[in-house]
Write an enzyme that holds these catalytic residues in place. Sequence first.
Site, PDB file in Angstrom:
ATOM      1  CG  ASP A 101      -1.763   1.192   1.392  1.00 37.44           C
ATOM      2  OD1 ASP A 101      -2.280   1.684   0.369  1.00 37.44           O
ATOM      3  OD2 ASP A 101      -1.912   1.661   2.534  1.00 37.44           O
ATOM      4  CG  ASP A 135      -1.984   7.675   0.771  1.00 37.73           C
ATOM      5  OD1 ASP A 135      -0.932   7.994   0.182  1.00 37.73           O
ATOM      6  OD2 ASP A 135      -3.095   8.131   0.453  1.00 37.73           O
TER       7      ASP A 135
END
Length: 284
Positions: A15, A17
């Site tokens: 991922d 953020d």
Amino acid sequence: MGSQAPMVDIMVVFDFDKTIVDCDTDNWVIDNLGFTEMFEKLLPTMPWNTLMDLMMKTMHEKGVTKEDIVEVLNRTPMHDRIIPAIKSAYDAGCDLRILSDANRFFIETILDHHGIKDYFTEIHTNPGYVDENGRVRIFPHHDFTTAPHNCDNILCPPNMCKGVVMKQLLANEGDNTFIYLGDGNGDHCPSLKLREGDCCMPRKNYPLWGVISSNPNLINAKIHGWSDGGDLERVLLSLIHDLLSNKQEKKGGHQSLAKVDFKLKNNVPRPSREVLPPALSVSQ
């Protein structure tokens, strides 16, 4: 860019953020350019990506340039051990991917700034680019108005089901052992797609950790939590080392693990299997 060892049948999917960077990049840009009040006022009225595209239009009309946005993105907070972790995983021969609900322009700008974009084979995210007028455009990964992703996981936002992307990766690259790292509710669906022998790395005391903690038996992969960038580096490199060792034992080979071993000898201890607690109370 580092010298990559021969590919080792390990795919690491990050991922972005609050995983690679230590914030939500959309909020970081909005807040640093002074548009927080407008954003929060409009947020209840439209989908997130639609609002972000509108905010980029409004900024452009008010004289905010692409260069202004890039300058803010270049200051995005990132733990100082994230880049070494990425480089070490790449140098060990892992295939690195990004699976993110941010957008391509923000992600590539940040990766370019740190000189690590070429370490990633592929970036799966919402489209984002600068148009001919110099305005940043942001669109949903799935056009949910015409072709919804039809996932029944209530934690998946309408614009992007990461589980759909993970299924495609597994179908195309299923010979790899997967390591998935994430923090948010949207990272639950791809975590559910992982198999026995894969590894799931949820960030401790973030939404994904809380959801997994409420029913860890839903996850077939081995679960290894992490707290910050230093923890991410220790856990990730130790997992890669163990996976490489196991693969070589099965093949009866003796391929060198020097690059990963070097990192482990430099105070990167081997993690024990995390035992998840009962459901955690985690705020967004």
